[in-house]
Design a protein around this motif. Structure first.
Motif, mmCIF file in Angstrom:
data_model
loop_
_atom_site.group_PDB
_atom_site.id
_atom_site.type_symbol
_atom_site.label_atom_id
_atom_site.label_comp_id
_atom_site.label_asym_id
_atom_site.label_seq_id
_atom_site.Cartn_x
_atom_site.Cartn_y
_atom_site.Cartn_z
ATOM 1 N N SER A 87 -42.063 100.154 -21.405
ATOM 2 C CA SER A 87 -40.917 99.216 -20.432
ATOM 3 C C SER A 87 -41.734 98.180 -20.873
ATOM 4 C CB SER A 87 -41.097 99.564 -19.324
ATOM 5 O OG SER A 87 -42.206 99.496 -18.431
ATOM 6 N N TYR A 129 -25.409 99.731 -16.699
ATOM 7 C CA TYR A 129 -26.684 100.465 -16.266
ATOM 8 C C TYR A 129 -25.927 100.865 -14.968
ATOM 9 C CZ TYR A 129 -31.020 100.750 -14.302
ATOM 10 O OH TYR A 129 -32.387 100.853 -12.676
ATOM 11 N N VAL A 174 -33.507 102.994 -17.966
ATOM 12 C CA VAL A 174 -33.757 101.908 -17.991
ATOM 13 C C VAL A 174 -34.993 101.392 -19.339
ATOM 14 C CG1 VAL A 174 -34.249 100.690 -16.143
ATOM 15 C CG2 VAL A 174 -32.559 99.262 -17.211
ATOM 16 N N GLU A 210 -41.268 99.138 -7.794
ATOM 17 C CA GLU A 210 -39.753 98.982 -8.830
ATOM 18 C C GLU A 210 -38.723 99.197 -7.222
ATOM 19 O OE1 GLU A 210 -39.951 96.635 -11.396
ATOM 20 O OE2 GLU A 210 -41.373 97.115 -12.226
ATOM 21 N N GLU A 221 -35.362 90.687 -12.096
ATOM 22 C CA GLU A 221 -36.052 90.693 -13.236
ATOM 23 C C GLU A 221 -35.196 90.241 -14.404
ATOM 24 O OE1 GLU A 221 -38.987 92.453 -15.852
ATOM 25 O OE2 GLU A 221 -38.714 90.712 -17.332
ATOM 26 N N LEU A 222 -33.418 91.128 -14.474
ATOM 27 C CA LEU A 222 -32.438 91.795 -14.452
ATOM 28 C C LEU A 222 -31.616 90.724 -14.480
ATOM 29 C CD1 LEU A 222 -31.595 95.668 -14.645
ATOM 30 C CD2 LEU A 222 -32.403 93.774 -16.721
ATOM 31 N N TYR A 240 -36.072 96.626 -12.000
ATOM 32 C CA TYR A 240 -36.054 95.454 -12.226
ATOM 33 C C TYR A 240 -34.803 94.572 -12.151
ATOM 34 C CZ TYR A 240 -38.287 98.637 -16.106
ATOM 35 O OH TYR A 240 -38.609 99.451 -16.919
ATOM 36 N N MET A 255 -35.363 98.365 -20.737
ATOM 37 C CA MET A 255 -36.440 97.355 -20.888
ATOM 38 C C MET A 255 -37.066 96.463 -21.923
ATOM 39 S SD MET A 255 -35.576 94.954 -18.034
ATOM 40 C CE MET A 255 -36.632 93.639 -17.545
ATOM 41 N N SER A 256 -37.448 96.950 -22.529
ATOM 42 C CA SER A 256 -38.640 96.768 -23.709
ATOM 43 C C SER A 256 -37.698 95.566 -24.934
ATOM 44 C CB SER A 256 -38.691 98.243 -23.882
ATOM 45 O OG SER A 256 -40.175 97.488 -25.268
ATOM 46 N N ARG A 268 -36.503 92.333 -23.070
ATOM 47 C CA ARG A 268 -37.808 91.581 -23.329
ATOM 48 C C ARG A 268 -38.124 91.433 -24.404
ATOM 49 N NH1 ARG A 268 -40.714 95.058 -18.615
ATOM 50 N NH2 ARG A 268 -40.176 94.306 -16.260
#
Ligand SMILES: Cc1cc2nc3c(=O)[nH]c(=O)nc-3n(C[C@H](O)[C@H](O)[C@H](O)COP(=O)(O)OP(=O)(O)OC[C@H]3O[C@@H](n4cnc5c(N)ncnc54)[C@H](O)[C@@H]3O)c2cc1C
Ligand SMILES: [Zn+2]
Lengths: 249, 92
Positions: free
Chosen positions: A65, A151, A128, A23, A164-165, A161, A132-133, A136
């Motif tokens: 996550s 964050y 985070v 990551e 993706e964020l 992430y 994140m879970s 999502r």
């Protein structure tokens, strides 16, 4: 569901590593598969247990996550130099290896779309992961609960992430605010300091009925943010905390 | 309180895996009344110390040790004298 008694649910089980993803330079995600895994609630964690050849065991908690999914869970682990457990997970463990865990654990630090909001998520470093879970799950459920993620990361390259964020932030009801505490790109226009009361006041905005806050990361950050939120008028019962200990700066 | 303790303490939630050996329901949702000050709240909202050897769960209001749990060999013991009562919601 919260409070449900499922006998034997928390027995130790073996999951196999289906994939490993880098990551950031110090953080990996592990995709684990287990037929016995029934899914989880966003915010829950697992206990991971390592056993040495001489029988010595070490146990640590890791947040889930990924979004809930039967048979699959993802953990996101930061490498703590000289740590007992995290370097094994980040450096030694490889796809097809097996890992002993029990869970999902915790009914306190959880959020599902049905819990509503507005939602304020505050994370430091690997804190985070459980948030994140939630994000999502929120996206998968098509929830439009107004949500803000504040964050804190050390640098741009250490934002877990990040891509993706960026994709998730295309949703107009989701706002993501970063602060970079150690170094930042030359053209960075965002925050460059640790989360403090003034930043929370700017980012969190007005407190609305139903507001919920989830704060996760190093113990020090969590305690400071929770205190600041109480000062801002958040009812203590609306602030859920998950302290990771000294890690996750 | 030592600075080290302050930096390393966790939420009671972190001890839920350990306590799941004793409780049939989700441990972090068990409601407890503190024997020190009468504060009422879920186990997940207590403060957890010393997870390595077991755990001491303290009241966030008055610091009373509400629950202590430890494992020794095949035995898990629970010291509950810091709790006036515990209650759980029964789901139908
Ligand atoms: C409920 C819960 C969920 C968690 N979820 C996650 C997660 O999703 N991802 C994750 O990465 N971690 C998570 N943690 C933290 C994790 O459980 C471990 O504490 C962490 O991985 C360090 O374990 P270790 O065995 O590698 O280090 P240890 O052997 O426990 O620690 C080694 C030494 O390093 C010190 N130390 C720890 N962190 C730092 C630091 N940042 N800088 C300097 N010194 C340090 C420790 O105090 C200790 O002296 C979670 C913790 C809890 C309680
Ligand atoms: Zn008390």
């Amino acid at each position: 569901m919260a409070g449900t008694a499922v006998p034997g649910r928390l027995a130790w089980q073996l999951a196999s590593v289906a994939a490993k993803r880098q990551e950031t330079p110090r953080v990996i995600s592990l995709r684990l598969e287990s037929d016995a895994w029934a899914g989880h609630l966003p915010g829950q964690h697992v206990d991971v247990r390592l056993t040495a050849e001489d029988g010595y065991q070490a146990q640590r908690s890791y947040s889930i996550s990924s979004a809930p999914e039967p048979g699959v869970l993802e953990l996101t682990v930061e490498d703590i130099p000289d740590g007992e457990v995290s370097p094994y997970l980040t450096e030694v463990l490889q796809p097809a290896d097996r890992l002993e865990l029990r869970g999902p654990i915790g009914g306190y630090f959880t959020w599902t779309a049905a819990d509503g909001g507005p939602l304020l998520l505050v994370a430091g470093g690997s804190g985070v992961a459980p948030l994140m879970s939630m994000l999502r799950e929120r996206a998968a459920a098509g929830s439009d609960v107004p949500t803000t993620l504040l964050y804190s990361s050390r640098s741009w390259d250490e934002i877990i992430y990040r891509e993706e964020l960026e994709r998730l932030a295309a949703d107009p009801t989701l706002r993501i605010v970063h602060t970079l505490t150690r170094s930042h790109p030359a053209d960075w226009a965002g925050y460059t300091r640790r989360i403090d009361a003034a930043m929370l006041a700017e980012v969190a905005g007005a407190l609305l009925p139903g507001s919920l806050a989830y704060v996760c990361g190093p113990t020090r950050l969590v305690e400071q943010v929770a205190t600041d939120l109480v000062t801002r008028g958040y009812p203590p019962a609306a602030i859920k905390t998950e302290r990771f200990g000294p890690t996750g700066g | 309180m030592a600075e080290h303790e302050r930096d390393t303490r966790l939420d009671g939630n972190a001890a839920a895996g350990l306590l799941s050996t004793v409780f049939r329901c989700e441990p972090s949702e068990v409601m407890l009344i503190c024997a020190g000050c009468g504060a009422d709240g879920p186990m997940g909202a207590l403060l957890a110390y010393g997870m390595e050897m077991g755990a001491v769960l303290r009241c966030p209001v008055c610091d009373t040790a509400v629950l202590r749990a430890g494992s020794a060999g095949a035995m898990l013991w629970l010291d509950v004298r810091g709790a006036v009562s515990m209650r759980v919601t029964i789901e139908h």
